[in-house]
Scaffold this motif. Structure first.
Motif, mmCIF file in Angstrom:
data_model
loop_
_atom_site.group_PDB
_atom_site.id
_atom_site.type_symbol
_atom_site.label_atom_id
_atom_site.label_comp_id
_atom_site.label_asym_id
_atom_site.label_seq_id
_atom_site.Cartn_x
_atom_site.Cartn_y
_atom_site.Cartn_z
ATOM 1 N N PRO A 8 1.485 12.615 -21.115
ATOM 2 C CA PRO A 8 2.683 13.405 -21.499
ATOM 3 C C PRO A 8 2.945 14.603 -20.587
ATOM 4 O O PRO A 8 4.101 14.983 -20.370
ATOM 5 C CB PRO A 8 2.337 13.873 -22.921
ATOM 6 N N HIS A 9 1.881 15.188 -20.050
ATOM 7 C CA HIS A 9 2.059 16.342 -19.166
ATOM 8 C C HIS A 9 2.651 15.933 -17.812
ATOM 9 O O HIS A 9 3.196 16.758 -17.090
ATOM 10 C CB HIS A 9 0.720 17.049 -18.937
ATOM 11 N N VAL A 10 2.521 14.648 -17.495
ATOM 12 C CA VAL A 10 3.010 14.131 -16.212
ATOM 13 C C VAL A 10 4.372 13.474 -16.380
ATOM 14 O O VAL A 10 5.192 13.471 -15.452
ATOM 15 C CB VAL A 10 1.999 13.118 -15.608
ATOM 16 N N ALA A 11 4.626 12.934 -17.585
ATOM 17 C CA ALA A 11 5.814 12.097 -17.817
ATOM 18 C C ALA A 11 7.122 12.765 -17.422
ATOM 19 O O ALA A 11 8.008 12.131 -16.833
ATOM 20 C CB ALA A 11 5.860 11.678 -19.282
ATOM 21 N N HIS A 12 7.261 14.056 -17.740
ATOM 22 C CA HIS A 12 8.553 14.707 -17.449
ATOM 23 C C HIS A 12 8.671 15.128 -15.980
ATOM 24 O O HIS A 12 9.687 15.695 -15.587
ATOM 25 C CB HIS A 12 8.760 15.914 -18.366
ATOM 26 N N HIS A 13 7.611 14.865 -15.174
ATOM 27 C CA HIS A 13 7.671 15.192 -13.746
ATOM 28 C C HIS A 13 7.845 13.940 -12.868
ATOM 29 O O HIS A 13 7.851 14.041 -11.644
ATOM 30 C CB HIS A 13 6.398 15.923 -13.313
ATOM 31 N N ILE A 14 7.953 12.765 -13.493
ATOM 32 C CA ILE A 14 8.079 11.526 -12.713
ATOM 33 C C ILE A 14 9.341 11.579 -11.859
ATOM 34 O O ILE A 14 10.432 11.898 -12.349
ATOM 35 C CB ILE A 14 8.135 10.293 -13.639
ATOM 36 N N HIS A 15 9.183 11.278 -10.581
ATOM 37 C CA HIS A 15 10.331 11.358 -9.668
ATOM 38 C C HIS A 15 10.148 10.385 -8.517
ATOM 39 O O HIS A 15 9.022 9.997 -8.187
ATOM 40 C CB HIS A 15 10.477 12.776 -9.114
ATOM 41 N N PHE A 28 0.825 -1.202 0.000
ATOM 42 C CA PHE A 28 0.000 0.000 0.000
ATOM 43 C C PHE A 28 0.868 1.265 0.000
ATOM 44 O O PHE A 28 0.595 2.218 -0.734
ATOM 45 C CB PHE A 28 -0.943 0.012 1.199
ATOM 46 N N LEU A 29 1.902 1.265 0.831
ATOM 47 C CA LEU A 29 2.788 2.427 0.847
ATOM 48 C C LEU A 29 3.528 2.553 -0.482
ATOM 49 O O LEU A 29 3.781 3.668 -0.964
ATOM 50 C CB LEU A 29 3.781 2.325 2.000
ATOM 51 N N GLY A 30 3.865 1.418 -1.074
ATOM 52 C CA GLY A 30 4.485 1.445 -2.394
ATOM 53 C C GLY A 30 3.533 2.013 -3.434
ATOM 54 O O GLY A 30 3.937 2.783 -4.312
ATOM 55 N N ALA A 31 2.251 1.650 -3.332
ATOM 56 C CA ALA A 31 1.252 2.213 -4.244
ATOM 57 C C ALA A 31 1.157 3.722 -4.063
ATOM 58 O O ALA A 31 1.000 4.464 -5.038
ATOM 59 C CB ALA A 31 -0.111 1.561 -3.991
ATOM 60 N N GLY A 32 1.276 4.169 -2.819
ATOM 61 C CA GLY A 32 1.271 5.606 -2.561
ATOM 62 C C GLY A 32 2.480 6.281 -3.175
ATOM 63 O O GLY A 32 2.378 7.391 -3.715
ATOM 64 N N SER A 33 3.629 5.625 -3.108
ATOM 65 C CA SER A 33 4.849 6.177 -3.701
ATOM 66 C C SER A 33 4.732 6.228 -5.220
ATOM 67 O O SER A 33 5.168 7.189 -5.859
ATOM 68 C CB SER A 33 6.056 5.329 -3.296
ATOM 69 N N ILE A 34 4.124 5.193 -5.799
ATOM 70 C CA ILE A 34 3.897 5.170 -7.255
ATOM 71 C C ILE A 34 2.978 6.322 -7.655
ATOM 72 O O ILE A 34 3.262 7.080 -8.589
ATOM 73 C CB ILE A 34 3.283 3.821 -7.684
ATOM 74 N N SER A 35 1.873 6.452 -6.923
ATOM 75 C CA SER A 35 0.918 7.524 -7.208
ATOM 76 C C SER A 35 1.568 8.896 -7.051
ATOM 77 O O SER A 35 1.354 9.810 -7.863
ATOM 78 C CB SER A 35 -0.286 7.402 -6.262
ATOM 79 N N HIS A 36 2.406 9.027 -6.022
ATOM 80 C CA HIS A 36 3.120 10.285 -5.778
ATOM 81 C C HIS A 36 4.017 10.653 -6.962
ATOM 82 O O HIS A 36 4.155 11.825 -7.321
ATOM 83 C CB HIS A 36 3.947 10.154 -4.494
ATOM 84 N N SER A 37 4.594 9.633 -7.565
ATOM 85 C CA SER A 37 5.545 9.892 -8.652
ATOM 86 C C SER A 37 4.863 10.292 -9.954
ATOM 87 O O SER A 37 5.475 10.914 -10.815
ATOM 88 C CB SER A 37 6.404 8.641 -8.898
ATOM 89 N N VAL A 38 3.589 9.918 -10.111
ATOM 90 C CA VAL A 38 2.884 10.216 -11.374
ATOM 91 C C VAL A 38 1.700 11.156 -11.140
ATOM 92 O O VAL A 38 0.649 11.034 -11.769
ATOM 93 C CB VAL A 38 2.409 8.917 -12.073
ATOM 94 N N GLY A 39 1.868 12.079 -10.214
ATOM 95 C CA GLY A 39 0.882 13.133 -10.025
ATOM 96 C C GLY A 39 -0.437 12.688 -9.458
ATOM 97 O O GLY A 39 -1.483 13.261 -9.783
ATOM 98 N N GLY A 40 -0.425 11.644 -8.611
ATOM 99 C CA GLY A 40 -1.649 11.204 -7.954
ATOM 100 C C GLY A 40 -2.455 10.178 -8.728
ATOM 101 O O GLY A 40 -3.537 9.773 -8.281
ATOM 102 N N GLU A 41 -1.946 9.711 -9.852
ATOM 103 C CA GLU A 41 -2.667 8.730 -10.675
ATOM 104 C C GLU A 41 -2.660 7.350 -10.002
ATOM 105 O O GLU A 41 -1.666 6.947 -9.400
ATOM 106 C CB GLU A 41 -2.007 8.626 -12.052
ATOM 107 N N LEU A 42 -3.795 6.626 -10.097
ATOM 108 C CA LEU A 42 -3.900 5.286 -9.528
ATOM 109 C C LEU A 42 -4.284 4.247 -10.577
ATOM 110 O O LEU A 42 -4.229 3.051 -10.319
ATOM 111 C CB LEU A 42 -4.937 5.255 -8.393
#
Length: 635
Positions: free
Chosen positions: A446-453, A348-362
C-alpha cells in the motif's frame, strides 16, 4: 570502410578511458552521453562496413584486417587482427546495436546511483572486450576478449559491492568461468601443438585434412566446449548466471541476454570446421544443450523473482542454441542467438521498468494489476514474451521452430521431444510471469501503490525499438519459401562442414505440420498458465501441497548449489585451511621463523665477543697471528 574495422572496439575503449579517468569530474549527462555515443559510433561503423561487405565480390570475401604483430617467438606468431565475414558481422551488429540501446536505457535507470561514472566505464570496457572477442581472427585474440568479458562481468555483477549477495555473486561468476576458461585454454594449446598456428582460417584449412572422428580433433573440440559451458552457462557450469541477477538490471540485459553468454555459442559456430569432424563432440554438445534447455526451464516455473525467471530462461534458450549446433544446424543456432538478443534484452529491460515503477520490487508475489499503470512497459514486455514463446509472427517463432525442426531431422527423436517439452514449459512460466505481474488483483505494498508510475522516455524508447525488432527480425529467416531465408544464405560461407555433408529436403506439408505442432505446444503452455494464475488461482497452492517433494525440489533449484557447496566448495576451503595452518604456518613459516630464531640465538652469544675495548681486539689479532705462524712453522 572495411579497413577501419579495427576501430569498432576502439570507440568503447575510448569511452572507458574518458569516463574511468575523468567521470567524477564530469556531469552525469556528459558521462552518459560519452558512454552511449561511443557504443553508438561502433554500431554505426559496423552498419557501414556491413553495407560495404555486401557489395564485395565473392572472391574478395572474407577480409582480414591486420593491425600489428603482437607475438613473434620462434614458430609461434599471433597478431592483433580482425576478421570480417558473415558470422563476425552478425555478432558485431548484435553486440554493438543491443549494447547501444542498453546504454541509452542505463542513463535513465542508473541516474540516481552514486556510482554512475564507474558504471558507464565498466559498461564501455565490457563492450570493448566483447567486440574484440567476436571480431578477432585468431584464437589468442579471441581469448583476450573472452577473459576480458569475464573480468567485466565480475565488476558489473558485483557493482553494488556493499551488498554481500552482489559481492558473492560477482566472485562466483568469476570463479566458475575460470573453470571453463581453463578448458578453453587447453584447447588453444592443443590447436597450436597440432596445427602450428592459431589463425582461424589456417587452422580450419589444415583441419580439413584430418579424417572424421580423429582423436586429436575430438580432444580439441571437447576442451573448447568446456570453455563454452562456462561462458554460456550450460550444465554443469550454469549456476553462476542466476546469481548474477544481483547486478543492476541493464547489466543483466547486456551480459546475460545479448553478449557475454552467447560467446560460447559463437565460438562453437566459429569452429564448425572442427566440430563437424568430431561426431562424439557434436553428440556431447547436443546432449548438454538439450538437457540444459529442459533442466533450466523447469527451474523457471517455481521462481518468484522476475529477473531469476528470466535468468533461467536465458540458460534454457542457450541450451536450444547448443542443441542446434550439436545436430549440425549452426546457422539455426546463430539465428536464435540473434532473435534471442532482441527479445531477452527487452524482457530484462522491461523487468527493470517494472521494478522501477514499484519502488525496486522484484518479487512477483508483490505485484499484480500493473497493466493499466505502465501500459508501454506492458505491451513491449508482452511482445518479447510472445517472441520467446515462439508465437507467430514474432521473431522467436522462426528461430525456435528451425531448431526444433533440425533437432528432429538432423538429430534424434529424443532431442526433439526434450526441446518440445522445454517449449511448453517456457510458454507456461513466461505467461505465469505476465499474469502475476500485469493481471489479477493488485498485491503491491500500500505504501508503494500510490507511487506506481511509467518509466521515463529515455528508458521506454529502447523498449519500443527492441519490441519492433522482436516482432520483425525473424522474417530475415523465413522458412519454406525458397530464397526467403536470407539469414541462412548470408551466414552460410562462415559455416564449414566436413566432406560429405549435405542437406536433406523435406515436403512443405511436413515442415508446416511441425511448425503448427510446436506453436500448439506453446499455446497449450499459455492456456495452462491462464487457468492456474487467472481463472483459478488456488491451483498452484493445491499442486504445491499435493506434490510437495517435487515442488520443493524444483523451488530449491534441485539443491545443485548446496551439492556443489558440500562436494566442492567446502572440501576446497577445508584443504586450503589445512595447507594454510598446517603447511604454510607450521612448516613454511616455521622453517623461516626457525632459521631467523637460530640466527638470533647465535648472535646473542657471539655479540658478547664484541667488548668495545681496543686492547682486547689487539690481543685477539696477536693471538691470531701467533696461531697462523705456528701453523705454518709446524708444516
Amino acid at each position: 570502410m572495411i579497413k577501419y574495422a579495427w576501430l569498432i572496439p576502439v570507440f568503447p575503449l575510448v569511452g572507458f578511458i574518458i569516463n574511468g579517468l575523468m567521470g567524477k569530474r564530469l556531469s552525469k549527462t556528459a558521462v552518459g552521453t560519452i558512454g552511449a555515443t561511443m557504443v553508438g559510433a561502433s554500431f554505426a561503423l559496423t552498419v557501414a562496413i556491413f553495407l560495404e561487405y555486401l557489395k564485395l565480390p565473392v572472391d574478395a570475401r572474407p577480409v582480414e584486417i591486420p593491425v600489428y604483430t603482437w607475438i613473434a617467438s620462434g614458430s609461434f606468431k599471433a597478431s592483433v587482427a580482425f576478421l570480417v565475414d558473415p558470422l563476425s558481422l552478425v555478432m558485431l551488429l548484435v553486440v554493438s546495436g543491443i549494447s547501444f540501446l542498453i546504454h541509452i536505457y542505463s542513463i535513465g535507470y542508473m541516474h540516481d546511483d552514486p556510482g554512475f561514472p564507474r558504471f558507464f566505464a565498466y559498461l564501455n570496457f565490457f563492450v570493448f572486450f566483447m567486440l574484440t572477442l567476436v571480431g578477432a581472427n585468431n584464437f589468442l585474440m579471441m581469448f583476450v576478449g573472452w577473459e576480458g568479458v569475464g573480468l567485466c562481468s565480475y565488476l558489473l555483477i558485483g557493482f553494488w559491492y556493499e551488498k554481500q549477495s552482489a559481492s558473492d555473486a560477482g566472485k562466483k561468476a568469476f570463479v566458475v568461468n575460470r573453470i571453463g576458461d581453463f578448458g578453453f585454454l587447453l584447447g588453444i594449446f592443443l590447436i597450436f601443438w597440432t596445427f602450428g598456428t592459431i589463425n582461424f582460417r589456417e587452422v580450419f584449412a589444415l583441419a580439413a585434412k584430418y579424417p572424421v572422428g580423429s582423436g586429436i580433433i575430438t580432444a580439441i573440440t571437447l576442451f573448447l566446449f568446456v570453455g563454452a559451458t562456462g561462458k554460456s552457462a550450460q550444465i554443469p557450469l550454469y549456476t553462476w548466471l542466476p546469481d548474477a541477477m544481483e547486478g543492476p538490471t541493464p547489466v543483466s540485459a547486456l551480459i546475460h541476454a545479448a553478449t557475454m553468454v552467447t560467446a560460447g555459442v559463437y565460438m562453437v559456430a566459429r569452429c564448425s570446421a572442427l566440430f563437424t569432424l568430431a561426431p562424439i563432440s557434436m553428440m556431447v554438445v547436443a546432449i548438454i544443450g538439450a538437457l540444459t534447455a529442459i533442466f533450466a526451464a523447469s527451474m523457471g516455473m517455481c521462481q518468484f523473482d522476475i529477473k531469476r525467471v528470466l535468468a533461467y530462461s536465458t540458460v534454457s534458450q542457450l541450451g536450444y542454441m547448443f542443441l542446434a549446433c550439436g545436430v549440425g544446424a549452426f546457422t539455426a543456432g546463430i539465428f536464435h542467438l540473434m532473435t534471442h538478443a532482441f527479445f531477452k534484452a527487452l524482457l530484462f529491460l522491461g523487468a527493470g521498468s517494472i521494478s522501477h515503477s514499484v519502488g525496486g520490487e522484484l518479487d512477483m508475489r508483490k505485484m499484480g494489476d500493473l497493466k493499466k499503470h505502465i501500459p508501454t512497459t506492458y505491451w513491449t514486455f508482452m511482445v518479447a514474451t510472445l517472441a520467446l514463446c515462439g508465437i507467430f509472427p514474432f521473431a522467436g517463432f522462426f528461430s525456435k521452430d528451425e531448431i526444433l525442426f533440425h533437432s528432429l531431422v538432423d538429430g534424434h527423436l529424443m532431442y526433439w521431444g526434450i526441446a518440445t517439452a522445454a517449449a511448453f514449459i517456457t510458454a507456461f512460466y513466461m505467461f505465469r510471469a505476465v499474469f502475476m505481474v500485469f493481471y489479477g488483483e493488485s498485491r503491491v505494498d500500500p505504501h508503494v501503490a500510490h507511487h506506481i508510475h511509467e518509466s521515463p522516455k529515455i528508458m521506454l524508447i529502447p523498449l519500443m525499438i527492441l519490441a519492433i525488432g522482436s516482432a520483425t527480425v525473424g522474417f530475415v529467416g523465413f522458412p519454406i519459401i525458397k530464397g526467403a531465408h536470407k539469414f541462412k544464405e548470408f551466414l552460410a560461407p562462415s559455416i564449414i562442414y566436413s566432406a560429405g555433408h549435405h542437406e536433406a529436403h523435406y515436403s512443405i506439408s511436413f515442415e508446416v505440420g511441425l511448425m503448427l505442432f510446436s506453436m500448439a505446444v506453446a499455446v497449450a503452455g499459455i492456456i495452462t498458465a491462464y487457468r492456474m494464475y487467472i481463472k483459478d488461482t488456488d491451483i498452484p497452492n493445491k499442486l504445491a501441497e499435493k506434490y510437495k517433494i517435487a515442488y520443493d525440489l524444483i523451488f530449491h533449484k534441485y539443491y545443485v548449489d548446496e551439492i556443489y557447496d558440500m562436494a566442492v566448495v567446502e572440501p576446497i576451503k577445508e584443504s586450503s585451511n589445512f595447507l594454510w595452518q598446517g603447511v604454510d604456518v607450521k612448516v613454511v613459516d616455521g622453517a623461516v621463523n626457525g632459521s631467523a630464531g637460530l640466527v638470533a640465538w647465535l648472535s646473542s652469544h657471539f655479540r658478547k665477543l664484541e667488548t668495545g675495548f681496543l686492547q682486547n681486539y689487539a690481543l685477539a689479532i696477536v693471538l691470531g697471528v701467533a696461531l697462523i705462524v705456528g701453523y705454518f712453522v709446524g708444516l
